[in-house]
Design a protein around this motif. Sequence first.
Motif, PDB file in Angstrom:
ATOM      1  N   VAL A  93      -2.535  -7.150 -11.632  1.00 53.21           N
ATOM      2  CA  VAL A  93      -2.965  -5.960 -10.900  1.00 53.21           C
ATOM      3  C   VAL A  93      -4.396  -5.624 -11.307  1.00 53.21           C
ATOM      4  O   VAL A  93      -4.670  -5.379 -12.485  1.00 53.21           O
ATOM      5  CB  VAL A  93      -2.051  -4.753 -11.183  1.00 53.21           C
ATOM      6  CG1 VAL A  93      -2.534  -3.524 -10.412  1.00 53.21           C
ATOM      7  CG2 VAL A  93      -0.611  -5.072 -10.830  1.00 53.21           C
ATOM      8  N   TYR A  94      -5.313  -5.645 -10.328  1.00 56.14           N
ATOM      9  CA  TYR A  94      -6.690  -5.224 -10.587  1.00 56.14           C
ATOM     10  C   TYR A  94      -6.918  -3.866  -9.941  1.00 56.14           C
ATOM     11  O   TYR A  94      -6.638  -3.665  -8.756  1.00 56.14           O
ATOM     12  CB  TYR A  94      -7.687  -6.223 -10.012  1.00 56.14           C
ATOM     13  CG  TYR A  94      -9.081  -5.653  -9.888  1.00 56.14           C
ATOM     14  CD1 TYR A  94      -9.854  -5.407 -11.022  1.00 56.14           C
ATOM     15  CD2 TYR A  94      -9.620  -5.328  -8.641  1.00 56.14           C
ATOM     16  CE1 TYR A  94     -11.124  -4.869 -10.911  1.00 56.14           C
ATOM     17  CE2 TYR A  94     -10.892  -4.797  -8.532  1.00 56.14           C
ATOM     18  CZ  TYR A  94     -11.634  -4.567  -9.663  1.00 56.14           C
ATOM     19  OH  TYR A  94     -12.892  -4.015  -9.550  1.00 56.14           O
ATOM     20  N   ILE A  95      -7.426  -2.915 -10.734  1.00 58.67           N
ATOM     21  CA  ILE A  95      -7.761  -1.583 -10.238  1.00 58.67           C
ATOM     22  C   ILE A  95      -9.272  -1.411 -10.313  1.00 58.67           C
ATOM     23  O   ILE A  95      -9.858  -1.480 -11.392  1.00 58.67           O
ATOM     24  CB  ILE A  95      -7.060  -0.480 -11.054  1.00 58.67           C
ATOM     25  CG1 ILE A  95      -5.536  -0.608 -10.939  1.00 58.67           C
ATOM     26  CG2 ILE A  95      -7.509   0.900 -10.584  1.00 58.67           C
ATOM     27  CD1 ILE A  95      -4.778   0.437 -11.737  1.00 58.67           C
ATOM     28  N   GLN A 113      -5.279   7.623  -6.381  1.00 60.90           N
ATOM     29  CA  GLN A 113      -4.372   6.984  -5.435  1.00 60.90           C
ATOM     30  C   GLN A 113      -4.082   5.542  -5.851  1.00 60.90           C
ATOM     31  O   GLN A 113      -2.934   5.079  -5.753  1.00 60.90           O
ATOM     32  CB  GLN A 113      -4.995   7.020  -4.044  1.00 60.90           C
ATOM     33  CG  GLN A 113      -4.080   6.509  -2.935  1.00 60.90           C
ATOM     34  CD  GLN A 113      -4.734   6.612  -1.570  1.00 60.90           C
ATOM     35  OE1 GLN A 113      -5.754   7.272  -1.403  1.00 60.90           O
ATOM     36  NE2 GLN A 113      -4.147   5.935  -0.591  1.00 60.90           N
ATOM     37  N   ALA A 114      -5.104   4.834  -6.331  1.00 60.29           N
ATOM     38  CA  ALA A 114      -4.908   3.453  -6.779  1.00 60.29           C
ATOM     39  C   ALA A 114      -3.968   3.403  -7.977  1.00 60.29           C
ATOM     40  O   ALA A 114      -3.102   2.515  -8.068  1.00 60.29           O
ATOM     41  CB  ALA A 114      -6.253   2.831  -7.134  1.00 60.29           C
ATOM     42  N   LYS A 115      -4.106   4.337  -8.901  1.00 60.66           N
ATOM     43  CA  LYS A 115      -3.236   4.378 -10.072  1.00 60.66           C
ATOM     44  C   LYS A 115      -1.796   4.676  -9.671  1.00 60.66           C
ATOM     45  O   LYS A 115      -0.843   4.102 -10.228  1.00 60.66           O
ATOM     46  CB  LYS A 115      -3.744   5.423 -11.063  1.00 60.66           C
ATOM     47  CG  LYS A 115      -5.070   5.039 -11.719  1.00 60.66           C
ATOM     48  CD  LYS A 115      -5.749   6.203 -12.389  1.00 60.66           C
ATOM     49  CE  LYS A 115      -4.951   6.736 -13.563  1.00 60.66           C
ATOM     50  NZ  LYS A 115      -5.693   7.790 -14.292  1.00 60.66           N
ATOM     51  N   TYR A 195      -4.853  -6.515  -5.518  1.00 56.92           N
ATOM     52  CA  TYR A 195      -6.268  -6.133  -5.624  1.00 56.92           C
ATOM     53  C   TYR A 195      -6.442  -4.756  -4.976  1.00 56.92           C
ATOM     54  O   TYR A 195      -6.501  -4.627  -3.758  1.00 56.92           O
ATOM     55  CB  TYR A 195      -7.114  -7.180  -4.893  1.00 56.92           C
ATOM     56  CG  TYR A 195      -8.567  -7.234  -5.269  1.00 56.92           C
ATOM     57  CD1 TYR A 195      -9.424  -6.196  -4.949  1.00 56.92           C
ATOM     58  CD2 TYR A 195      -9.089  -8.346  -5.908  1.00 56.92           C
ATOM     59  CE1 TYR A 195     -10.768  -6.252  -5.276  1.00 56.92           C
ATOM     60  CE2 TYR A 195     -10.442  -8.423  -6.238  1.00 56.92           C
ATOM     61  CZ  TYR A 195     -11.269  -7.371  -5.917  1.00 56.92           C
ATOM     62  OH  TYR A 195     -12.597  -7.437  -6.235  1.00 56.92           O
ATOM     63  N   LEU A 196      -6.568  -3.702  -5.804  1.00 53.17           N
ATOM     64  CA  LEU A 196      -6.713  -2.341  -5.306  1.00 53.17           C
ATOM     65  C   LEU A 196      -8.175  -1.924  -5.397  1.00 53.17           C
ATOM     66  O   LEU A 196      -8.723  -1.808  -6.493  1.00 53.17           O
ATOM     67  CB  LEU A 196      -5.852  -1.361  -6.104  1.00 53.17           C
ATOM     68  CG  LEU A 196      -4.343  -1.559  -6.021  1.00 53.17           C
ATOM     69  CD1 LEU A 196      -3.827  -2.241  -7.279  1.00 53.17           C
ATOM     70  CD2 LEU A 196      -3.648  -0.229  -5.830  1.00 53.17           C
ATOM     71  N   LEU A 220      -5.253  -4.356  -1.237  1.00 57.91           N
ATOM     72  CA  LEU A 220      -4.864  -3.012  -0.822  1.00 57.91           C
ATOM     73  C   LEU A 220      -6.134  -2.191  -0.658  1.00 57.91           C
ATOM     74  O   LEU A 220      -6.848  -1.943  -1.632  1.00 57.91           O
ATOM     75  CB  LEU A 220      -3.936  -2.346  -1.844  1.00 57.91           C
ATOM     76  CG  LEU A 220      -2.438  -2.523  -1.617  1.00 57.91           C
ATOM     77  CD1 LEU A 220      -2.045  -3.973  -1.832  1.00 57.91           C
ATOM     78  CD2 LEU A 220      -1.643  -1.631  -2.552  1.00 57.91           C
ATOM     79  N   ILE A 221      -6.414  -1.773   0.557  1.00 54.64           N
ATOM     80  CA  ILE A 221      -7.653  -1.069   0.866  1.00 54.64           C
ATOM     81  C   ILE A 221      -7.439   0.431   0.693  1.00 54.64           C
ATOM     82  O   ILE A 221      -6.523   1.007   1.277  1.00 54.64           O
ATOM     83  CB  ILE A 221      -8.110  -1.371   2.299  1.00 54.64           C
ATOM     84  CG1 ILE A 221      -8.257  -2.885   2.505  1.00 54.64           C
ATOM     85  CG2 ILE A 221      -9.412  -0.662   2.608  1.00 54.64           C
ATOM     86  CD1 ILE A 221      -8.576  -3.270   3.925  1.00 54.64           C
TER      87      ILE A 221
END
Length: 683
Positions: A93-95, A113-115, A195-196, A220-221
């Motif tokens: 998982v990349y943030i 939101q990504a978290k 990929y966030l 994930l956009i």
Amino acid sequence: MKWVYPEFLFALLVLVIPILIHLFHFRKYKTIYFSSIAFVKSVEQQQKNPRKIRHLLILIARCLAFACLVIAFAQPYFPKSETSKNDIQLIGVYIDNSFSMSRIGGQGELLAQAKELAGSIVDKAPRNTQYVLFTNELSGNEKQTLTKVKFVDQVAKVNYSPIYRSREEILSYWNQWIEDAQKEGNIKIKPSLVYLSDFQKTKPSDSNKKFKSIAQVSPLILSPQNTGNLYVDTIWFETPIQKLGSAQTLSIRVVNTGKEAIESAVVNVQIGKIKRDLFAELPANSADTVHLNYFNQDAGIAKGKIAVNDKQMTQDDSFYFNYEVKKSSSVLIVNGEDAVENVGIVFGLDDFYRIKEVSTTQASQENLESVDLIVLNGLNQVPSNLSTELSAYSEEQGSILLIPGTNISPSGWNALLDKLNLPSINGTQTVGLGIQKLNIKDPFFRGIFEGRPENISLPAVAKAYRLMNNSKTLSSNLINYQNGTPFFVKSTGKNHAYLFSTSLKPEFSTFTSNQLFSTLLLHAGNLSQRQNPYYLIIGSDGSYPLNENSASENPIHLKQGTIDYIPVVFTKNKRAYLSIQGLEAIRMLEAGNYAISRDGKQKGILSTNYNRLESQTQESTQEEIKRVFEQAGIRVNSIQDGSNWNSSSLLEIGESYDSWRWFAFFAGIFVLCEMALLIFYKK
């Protein structure tokens, strides 16, 4: 079979409606009077069974078409085989925690939101699933595999970082992690990557690097509500002269990346005691440059701050800088065999200059670090050791004014000119030496003449050296002779050097008796003030000179508020520099004006700013995102909007989600079958 969006399956209940209509299909009967119904009964009995079959086929085709459509929306996928269900599943998982993720989306800040989306992955994942979480830090601490509890804990700790990472850097990091894990035998299959990011548009990469160890990625956009951004891009001064009492113009470039124009954006400027508000007119997706005219009224270091008010990405709303307003400037005159006293006399006319005159042999003993301008006055020979020291001095932004003697040694002079990227001397000339043209458009002449100069008294030149350009020449002709060769030249590269092509002796020219002589010398002196960098970008490879020769072994400190950072100090050309390059500086420092101190004593001011790469807020389209990953040799599972994402789609990472296409295809086939049956039935 499993489902990405199982809630759509509830729509299958609608199939009850056509079935009920088929079972309880009441029709109005119309009485027809006929003399004999024996024939009608016979015909009706013959057609009754085929009609029932056709009705049933139409019902089946209609139900299958609707069922396939519903299943396509539910997106079925096939889980791994039973033999692999007990294997430990691994998810990367990349943030993206860059500054652009501070913008506001439909559910709050994009990073929050990504978290939340990253944390939701564990809700439906098997207990034995492990995770690798990494951000723009790409540090060694992020290489460890995490359990469910540790993953959720680490996600909660993710915060904004000023580090900017390209997509290639992120993929390289993950690719290397997989390769290392495979070598150590920690994983059997290649894990997929979630990929966030907001997927900001970046410059196309020239690299065609393929990442063979990354099998697939699920982008994930995270989209902001407002894609615009207002920020201070950069600043510059119209002239480098920072002299007590001198007029100055500060130029400020403000950028608007939004789709709407901003009228009269307030730009707050503070320089020392000066506080002004300027107004920028910013069309959509455009920039404007505003100017502040003022006078340097106080000597010493002037700290500056530019600020705009923006609701998006506040990290780039401020810009910090500083400069030194000097009371005096030092000039070292190195007198040669054909030196003229007029050089010292001209600089002595202005109290701003502190002059020191030495011979050629004494020049190498001087401390050149404290000198703003070195004048070689009438040298015929340029010793190799002096040439080396002058070259090093020039590399440290020192300025040199070169005046040749009457009988120069071309080899020694050309060796120095080559190091300064100036034209080389190739013999003498006596024809066509009337001074004809001044290149007044060059910035060197800015502020010398009011309007376009006419009828200027120009000196007469009887003999001069011919200057020839070569492959290393980086120069601009400021004044030319009638024959087109240069009379006065300045370097345009990294060096600050000026060269006259004639001697100041009377047998060569009458230049010293002309008013242009003092004008050129004094203006060259004004432009030769050595200034430290106005600012440095945090994490960049810029450096700041330390103007102190302390023998203390205690470290240099950068202090601002609660921040106390010890920068890297290195030596170049016998001069100490500090650097704020690297990840440690990015983690520790913020934008601002820092006091440079050692042993509790302030040695200067260093201004720092964040990199503006994140300030350009154009987002990539889904087609562009997919193309970038596919060009890197990575299969894209599906590109999804973060606001509509269902984490259950990741429970079987690595499986195919393309089955819905087949159901959509069969839905169309069954619709065509129904239409064909209806047409045939009417016939």
